[in-house]
Design a protein around this motif. Sequence first.
Motif, PDB file in Angstrom:
ATOM      1  N   GLY A   4       0.842  -1.200   0.000  1.00  0.00           N
ATOM      2  CA  GLY A   4       0.000   0.000   0.000  1.00  0.00           C
ATOM      3  C   GLY A   4       0.868   1.238   0.000  1.00  0.00           C
ATOM      4  N   ASN A   5       0.615   2.156   0.950  1.00  0.00           N
ATOM      5  CA  ASN A   5       1.428   3.378   1.026  1.00  0.00           C
ATOM      6  C   ASN A   5       2.431   3.315   2.173  1.00  0.00           C
ATOM      7  N   TRP A  58       4.374  -0.920   8.809  1.00  0.00           N
ATOM      8  CA  TRP A  58       3.393  -1.911   9.295  1.00  0.00           C
ATOM      9  C   TRP A  58       4.018  -2.871  10.299  1.00  0.00           C
ATOM     10  N   LYS A 108      -4.258  -0.684  11.339  1.00  0.00           N
ATOM     11  CA  LYS A 108      -3.671   0.613  10.979  1.00  0.00           C
ATOM     12  C   LYS A 108      -4.108   1.146   9.617  1.00  0.00           C
ATOM     13  N   GLN A 109      -4.796   0.334   8.813  1.00  0.00           N
ATOM     14  CA  GLN A 109      -5.249   0.807   7.506  1.00  0.00           C
ATOM     15  C   GLN A 109      -6.537   0.049   7.146  1.00  0.00           C
ATOM     16  N   ASP A 110      -7.217   0.502   6.095  1.00  0.00           N
ATOM     17  CA  ASP A 110      -8.512  -0.140   5.800  1.00  0.00           C
ATOM     18  C   ASP A 110      -8.607  -0.727   4.396  1.00  0.00           C
ATOM     19  N   LYS A 111      -7.474  -0.755   3.659  1.00  0.00           N
ATOM     20  CA  LYS A 111      -7.538  -1.302   2.294  1.00  0.00           C
ATOM     21  C   LYS A 111      -7.332  -2.822   2.269  1.00  0.00           C
TER      22      LYS A 111
END
Length: 410
Positions: free
Chosen positions: A167-168, A205, A250-253
């Motif tokens: 991701g980012n 992450w 920590k993220q939602d993708k």
Amino acid sequence: MNHPIHVHSEIGKLKTVLVKRPGKELENLIPELLPQLLFDDIPYLKVIQEEHDFFAKTLRDQGAEVLYLEKLASEALHTDELKAEFAERILNESKANVNGSFQHLKEYLLSFSTEDMVDKIMSGVRKNEIEAKRKTHLYELMEDHYPFYLDPMPNLYFTRDPAASIGNGLSINRMRQPARRRESLFMEYIIKHHPRFANHDVPVWLDRNFNFPIEGGDELVLSEEVIAIGVSERSSAKAIERLALNLFSKQDKVKKVLAIEIPNCRAFMHLDTVFTMIDHDKFTIHPAIQSPEGKMNVYTLEKGPDADHLKITHSEDLKQTLKEALGLEELVLIPCGGGDEIVSAREQWNDGSNTLAISPGVVVTYDRNYVSNELLREHGVKVIEVLSSELSRGRGGPRCMSMPIIREDI
């Protein structure tokens, strides 16, 4: 695209990639240290550099920006304080603090320009580089016993493993083997201190201080929502579980992590040596990772009831699990070496399954794996071959030698 890291697939058009040009660290390989430094042979430096330059040019010719680890690392150490701190951390991790030569070595490293210091740390420090009059310890005087103060890092040209873009953000990995453990320190400093990354608050992450190993060759970003990670010789189930928990919180993708168990052996070092994604619905696979019935253990990890627990589903059918996770009606698993027992073993040893997709259905592979390459072409894949006589001696292919930092979305 504001983020300096943007990787939501294995196959989106490659825009920016991190590599490391093989350097003097390979000339510090000697036969008796090969097992310890994870090599089977000693590459010829002049030719391996020519082959790597050809690889980098191939990526540029396909429109990718090619960044060099050694350059980014020296640019990240842009103050005297950072330079000294980095030297100290490397020496501590190299156990130079145990033997009493810490101060001499620190002074020696800091006597170089930042660029040369990074190069010296990567290539290793030999005992005969320090003046005899400064040697006060028994082990220092015994060059024959062990020639290095700081071991060389010959595996650095495999930039895929110390960190992985997801991701980012990225995982900065604790590597399994002591010979490689220091490598991810370069990435930590680049992300924290290099102007390209430092001001963007790049999410990490999982960091290199986690107690259990994971390596980038096992981390595959199959889609925006699904990543696959090999449970392998180099990546542990505990690290994979922690990475999954961190991603979900920590993220939602990313919604699913597929933990794929592969046999624990030198030839199948990472998941990407036996399985890679090359198009929306096409994958390479080394047939020997499956049982004679075509079964293998795949665990689907999803968000669980709380921050410490996952929902885990087990399957023995890789193809079916991939179809369900990626929403595909059908997909093709292309066998390395055409599935021929001898050819597939030979070409997998030379990374026939280690393809680097530079856009959907366009891959970079080693020229020597001609059976696998022809089979890929028969399946409609565009194959761009790179030179491989010396590069392949390190037991890694085009995917191993590249860390994508930005890919276009698909």
